[in-house]
Design an enzyme around this catalytic site. Structure first.
Site, short mmCIF file in Angstrom:
data_model
loop_
_atom_site.label_atom_id
_atom_site.label_comp_id
_atom_site.label_asym_id
_atom_site.label_seq_id
_atom_site.Cartn_x
_atom_site.Cartn_y
_atom_site.Cartn_z
N PRO A 40 30.01 82.74 26.62
CG PRO A 40 28.12 83.63 27.64
CD PRO A 40 28.90 82.39 27.51
CG ASP A 58 31.38 81.31 31.53
OD1 ASP A 58 30.48 82.09 31.20
OD2 ASP A 58 31.24 80.06 31.52
CG HIS A 59 30.05 88.61 31.02
ND1 HIS A 59 29.73 88.91 32.32
CD2 HIS A 59 30.06 89.79 30.36
CE1 HIS A 59 29.55 90.21 32.45
NE2 HIS A 59 29.75 90.77 31.27
NE ARG A 60 28.14 80.31 30.37
CZ ARG A 60 28.30 79.03 30.08
NH1 ARG A 60 27.29 78.33 29.62
NH2 ARG A 60 29.47 78.44 30.25
#
Ligand code: CAO
Length: 432
Positions: free
Chosen positions: A227, A403-405
């Site tokens: 994501p 990477d939004h995680r």
């Protein structure tokens, strides 16, 4: 009786290779280990050396062919050719290549990881292995493996296990996912059938090169699994441009070109030391963050074969002059197909500068398993209000995809602001 020479094993999960050039013709006398063919596997080139001295009788492989491992590529008469596949020890193959090429040609890269290492008798393999998160253990089909399979959308019962008794590891799941993505109907978003384009006119078919195939696989994997969000900012590079002009000669004398990319590699390396999250990888299967204590910057290079990403290792420890010289060297060797596999591996962060070509902005895709990538667009002179009047300033658009995680928007804003300020005020580099 001519002996068939077959395409040898080139590494795990490689069942074929594309022939880039045929280096011999029928009637040629060849020495043992003399390169016969250049093939492409992955993003690197491999030369297939002759297993023995002799005379070439028939050449079966043609430029552009995709040849399966084990298939006969040519026949050889005389000498003491073994009946099986081409089988020269890697070091000797490298020696033969070195004697053929200029002294600037790279020598054999350091041994690739076990999964990509060819058998002792196979030729020099320059393929960059598949991206792999360090620290992953090969485990049976334990709950973590099953969870990982679910997360990447793989049906665990479809995976062939390579562990003892056929047990399934995370790598088996990844290899399976990779195969799915590379088959026309397997990848997400690739499941719909193409229309018959000839309905509307003539078409041409061009086989995908291995670089294109790998880029497609890597991009699909990242797009489907990471994501990602892109954050934008602008750096005022007016002062930097003056410095660049002023010191260009000095850097040229050291063998490089003082470009925006070289400066950014060094600035970003410093930023990664201040913001280690951006130098990490997320390990979902084991529920951990892998922080790397080394800073290696990949730089996207546009070549006629497609996108290659050579890596400037330990960039934070190098001067801008050294980075500039190294960047000029790897960029030109990327374009001449002379990069070794080790030069394409191990990046912790990637920079992609399209500013030399044009564009006002773009959103790059994270080069998994890295956490972020910096896109650079074309610097332009623009009016900037200084409180009293508009001043002409040279502004460089930067876009950071992350990477939004692992990374939050505020982290990204802080990281990119730091990069902009370090470009605008280089003293920051030595302050933190
Ligand atoms: N803004 C304005 N000018 C720029 C610039 C920018 N962001 N970046 C480079 N330039 C200028 C350089 O200063 C140079 O100008 P001069 O010759 O007048 O000094 C010219 O453009 C060419 O630069 P360069 O390409 O020789 O050098 P570089 O270090 O800036 O870039 C490299 C090196 C390897 C990054 C570049 O050649 C390249 O391949 N870029 C494409 C990367 C790519 O394809 N990315 C997409 C990946 S995602 O699909």
């Amino acid at each position: 009786m001519p002996t068939p020479v077959k395409l040898p094993a080139l590494g795990e999960n490689i069942d074929s290779a594309d022939v880039v050039s045929v280096l011999v013709a029928p009637g040629d006398t060849v020495a043992k280990n003399q390169p016969l063919l250049e093939v492409e596997t992955g993003k690197a080139s491999v030369e297939i050396p002759s297993p023995a001295a002799g005379i070439i009788r028939e050449v079966l492989a043609k430029t552009g062919d995709t040849v399966a491992v084990g298939r006969t590529i040519l026949t050889l008469e005389g000498g003491d050719a073994p009946a099986a596949s081409a089988a020269a020890p890697p070091a000797t193959a490298a020696e033969s290549r070195e004697s053929q090429l200029s002294t600037s040609t790279p020598v054999v890269p350091s041994p690739p990881p076990a999964e990509a290492r060819p058998a002792a008798t196979s030729p020099r393999l320059l393929k960059a292995p598949e991206p792999k998160v360090p620290g992953h253990r090969l485990v049976p089909a334990a709950p973590t493996v099953r969870r990982f399979a679910r997360q990447v959308g793989v049906e665990i019962s479809d995976v062939r296990g390579t562990g003892p008794g056929g047990r399934i590891s995370i790598d088996d799941v990844k290899a399976h996912a990779k195969r799915l993505l590379s088959t026309p109907s397997g990848g997400r978003g690739a499941q719909r059938e193409l229309p018959d384009f000839t309905t509307w006119g003539e078409v041409e078919l061009e086989p995908m090169s291995s670089v294109r195939r790998l880029t497609a696989e890597a991009m699909s994997f990242s797009w489907a699994n990471v994501p990602q969000v892109t954050h934008h900012d602008v750096a005022d590079v007016t002062h930097l441009e003056e410095l660049r002009q002023r010191y260009a000669r000095r850097v040229e004398a050291a063998g490089g070109k003082l470009t925006t990319t070289a400066v950014l590699v060094r600035v970003v390396a410093s930023a990664l030391a201040v913001f280690p999250k951006f130098n990490s990888s997320i390990d979902i299967a084991n529920q951990q963050i892998i922080r790397k204590r080394y800073i290696n910057i990949g730089v996207a290079v546009d070549t006629d074969r497609g996108l290659l990403v050579p890596v400037i290792k330990e960039a934070g420890t190098k001067s801008i002059s050294t980075v500039a010289a190294e960047l000029s060297d790897v960029a030109s060797r990327a374009r001449e197909r002379k990069l070794g596999a080790d030069e394409l591996q191990g990046a912790t962060f990637t920079i992609s500068n399209l500013g030399g070509i044009g564009g006002t902005g773009f959103d790059p895709i994270v080069n998994w398993p890295e956490a972020a990538v910096l896109g650079v667009s074309r610097a332009r002179i623009q009016p900037v209000w200084d409180g009293q009047a508009f001043q002409p300033r040279l502004l460089l658009p930067l876009s950071l995809t992350y990477d939004h995680r692992l990374i939050d928007g505020a982290d990204a804003a802080r990281f990119l602001r730091w990069v902009c300020e370090a470009i605008e005020e280089p003293l920051l580099l030595s302050l933190e």
